[in-house]
Design a protein around this motif. Structure first.
Motif, mmCIF file in Angstrom:
data_model
loop_
_atom_site.group_PDB
_atom_site.id
_atom_site.type_symbol
_atom_site.label_atom_id
_atom_site.label_comp_id
_atom_site.label_asym_id
_atom_site.label_seq_id
_atom_site.Cartn_x
_atom_site.Cartn_y
_atom_site.Cartn_z
ATOM 1 N N UNK A 149 -84.885 17.726 -58.151
ATOM 2 C CA UNK A 149 -83.551 17.968 -57.588
ATOM 3 C C UNK A 149 -83.586 17.791 -56.069
ATOM 4 N N UNK A 150 -84.383 16.811 -55.617
ATOM 5 C CA UNK A 150 -84.543 16.589 -54.187
ATOM 6 C C UNK A 150 -84.157 15.173 -53.766
ATOM 7 N N UNK A 151 -83.868 14.299 -54.735
ATOM 8 C CA UNK A 151 -83.584 12.905 -54.412
ATOM 9 C C UNK A 151 -82.432 12.326 -55.192
ATOM 10 N N UNK A 152 -82.757 11.766 -56.365
ATOM 11 C CA UNK A 152 -81.747 11.032 -57.143
ATOM 12 C C UNK A 152 -80.541 11.895 -57.506
ATOM 13 N N UNK A 153 -80.789 13.082 -58.041
ATOM 14 C CA UNK A 153 -79.654 13.919 -58.458
ATOM 15 C C UNK A 153 -78.841 14.380 -57.263
ATOM 16 N N UNK A 154 -79.480 14.594 -56.114
ATOM 17 C CA UNK A 154 -78.737 14.985 -54.908
ATOM 18 C C UNK A 154 -77.875 13.835 -54.401
ATOM 19 N N UNK A 163 -86.129 14.330 -47.026
ATOM 20 C CA UNK A 163 -85.558 13.967 -45.725
ATOM 21 C C UNK A 163 -85.081 12.513 -45.703
ATOM 22 N N UNK A 164 -85.803 11.612 -46.360
ATOM 23 C CA UNK A 164 -85.383 10.207 -46.402
ATOM 24 C C UNK A 164 -84.084 10.051 -47.192
ATOM 25 N N UNK A 165 -83.901 10.866 -48.207
ATOM 26 C CA UNK A 165 -82.664 10.854 -48.997
ATOM 27 C C UNK A 165 -81.495 11.351 -48.144
ATOM 28 N N UNK A 166 -81.721 12.441 -47.392
ATOM 29 C CA UNK A 166 -80.679 12.964 -46.493
ATOM 30 C C UNK A 166 -80.266 11.876 -45.501
ATOM 31 N N UNK A 167 -81.246 11.187 -44.918
ATOM 32 C CA UNK A 167 -80.971 10.131 -43.940
ATOM 33 C C UNK A 167 -80.237 8.960 -44.586
ATOM 34 N N UNK A 168 -80.669 8.545 -45.775
ATOM 35 C CA UNK A 168 -80.013 7.425 -46.470
ATOM 36 C C UNK A 168 -78.554 7.758 -46.777
ATOM 37 N N UNK A 169 -78.279 8.998 -47.133
ATOM 38 C CA UNK A 169 -76.897 9.400 -47.419
ATOM 39 C C UNK A 169 -76.080 9.511 -46.124
ATOM 40 N N UNK A 170 -76.745 9.939 -45.050
ATOM 41 C CA UNK A 170 -76.053 10.030 -43.753
ATOM 42 C C UNK A 170 -75.553 8.642 -43.342
ATOM 43 N N UNK A 174 -74.345 6.536 -45.177
ATOM 44 C CA UNK A 174 -73.110 6.296 -45.942
ATOM 45 C C UNK A 174 -71.982 7.233 -45.502
ATOM 46 N N UNK A 175 -72.269 8.081 -44.507
ATOM 47 C CA UNK A 175 -71.263 9.032 -44.039
ATOM 48 C C UNK A 175 -71.158 10.269 -44.922
ATOM 49 N N UNK A 176 -72.218 10.554 -45.691
ATOM 50 C CA UNK A 176 -72.218 11.707 -46.594
ATOM 51 C C UNK A 176 -73.327 12.655 -46.150
ATOM 52 N N UNK A 177 -72.940 13.884 -45.833
ATOM 53 C CA UNK A 177 -73.897 14.877 -45.341
ATOM 54 C C UNK A 177 -74.321 15.791 -46.483
ATOM 55 N N UNK A 178 -75.607 15.710 -46.865
ATOM 56 C CA UNK A 178 -76.123 16.592 -47.918
ATOM 57 C C UNK A 178 -77.178 17.554 -47.362
ATOM 58 N N UNK A 179 -77.161 17.752 -46.031
ATOM 59 C CA UNK A 179 -78.177 18.615 -45.414
ATOM 60 C C UNK A 179 -78.101 20.061 -45.887
ATOM 61 N N UNK A 180 -76.933 20.487 -46.345
ATOM 62 C CA UNK A 180 -76.795 21.886 -46.779
ATOM 63 C C UNK A 180 -77.180 22.101 -48.246
ATOM 64 N N UNK A 181 -77.570 21.029 -48.951
ATOM 65 C CA UNK A 181 -77.923 21.158 -50.366
ATOM 66 C C UNK A 181 -79.345 21.700 -50.527
ATOM 67 N N UNK A 182 -79.533 22.523 -51.556
ATOM 68 C CA UNK A 182 -80.845 23.084 -51.868
ATOM 69 C C UNK A 182 -81.192 22.735 -53.314
ATOM 70 N N UNK A 183 -82.430 22.310 -53.567
ATOM 71 C CA UNK A 183 -82.835 22.066 -54.953
ATOM 72 C C UNK A 183 -82.705 23.338 -55.797
ATOM 73 N N UNK A 184 -82.181 23.167 -57.021
ATOM 74 C CA UNK A 184 -81.945 24.293 -57.930
ATOM 75 C C UNK A 184 -82.613 24.025 -59.267
#
Length: 134
Positions: A14-19, A48-55, A57-67
C-alpha cells in the motif's frame, strides 16, 4: 439516488500502485466515487518516488499512509482491484474483482515509476467510465 460506487485498491505494501490508483480516482472522479486503498503487508510510508511521480501530475498524496487491508474495507467496497497481492487478498462473494498486472515501483526511481503511473491512470479512467455511466 443510489449510493455512490466504492472502490478498494489493494497491493502488497500500500505504498505505490494502490496509492497512485487511489490518488487518480479521487482526483479524476472527485466525490462521485468512494475511494479506499490498503495493503496485505503495509509499508511504513508511501514510496517517495511514487509521491514525486504523482506530484508531476498535480496530485498530492503526501498525506496518505499505508493501511492494512481489513474485511470491513473489502465488504464496504463494490469493486476490489488487486495489484500483485495474490492469494492474500480476501475474497467475498458478490464483489467485483479486477486484478491489474502492474510492475512494482518499490525501490525504483521516478523515471521507472512514471510508466507505471501512466498505465494506472489509463486503467482508472476506464474504470470511471464503467462505474459512472454518462
Amino acid at each position: 439516488m443510489a449510493d455512490k460506487p466504492s472502490v478498494l485498491f489493494v497491493c502488497g505494501h500500500n505504498a505505490g500502485r494502490s496509492q497512485m490508483a487511489a490518488g487518480y480516482l479521487s482526483h479524476l472522479a472527485g466525490d462521485r466515487i468512494e475511494v479506499r486503498s490498503a495493503g496485505s503487508a503495509p509499508a511504513d510510508s508511501v514510496n517517495a518516488a511514487v509521491v514525486e511521480a504523482m506530484r508531476e501530475e498535480g496530485i498530492d498524496i503526501t498525506d496518505q499512509k499505508p493501511k492494512i487491508i481489513t474485511t470491513d474495507a473489502v465488504q464496504a467496497s463494490e469493486a476490489v482491484i488487486t495489484m500483485g497481492c495474490g492469494d492474500v487478498c480476501p475474497v467475498f462473494p458478490g464483489k467485483r474483482y479486477l486484478d491489474w498486472k502492474l510492475d512494482d515501483p518499490a525501490g525504483q526511481g521516478v523515471d521507472a515509476v512514471c510508466p507505471i503511473r501512466n498505465e494506472i491512470r489509463g486503467r482508472v479512467e476506464k474504470l470511471i467510465t464503467e462505474l459512472l455511466p454518462s
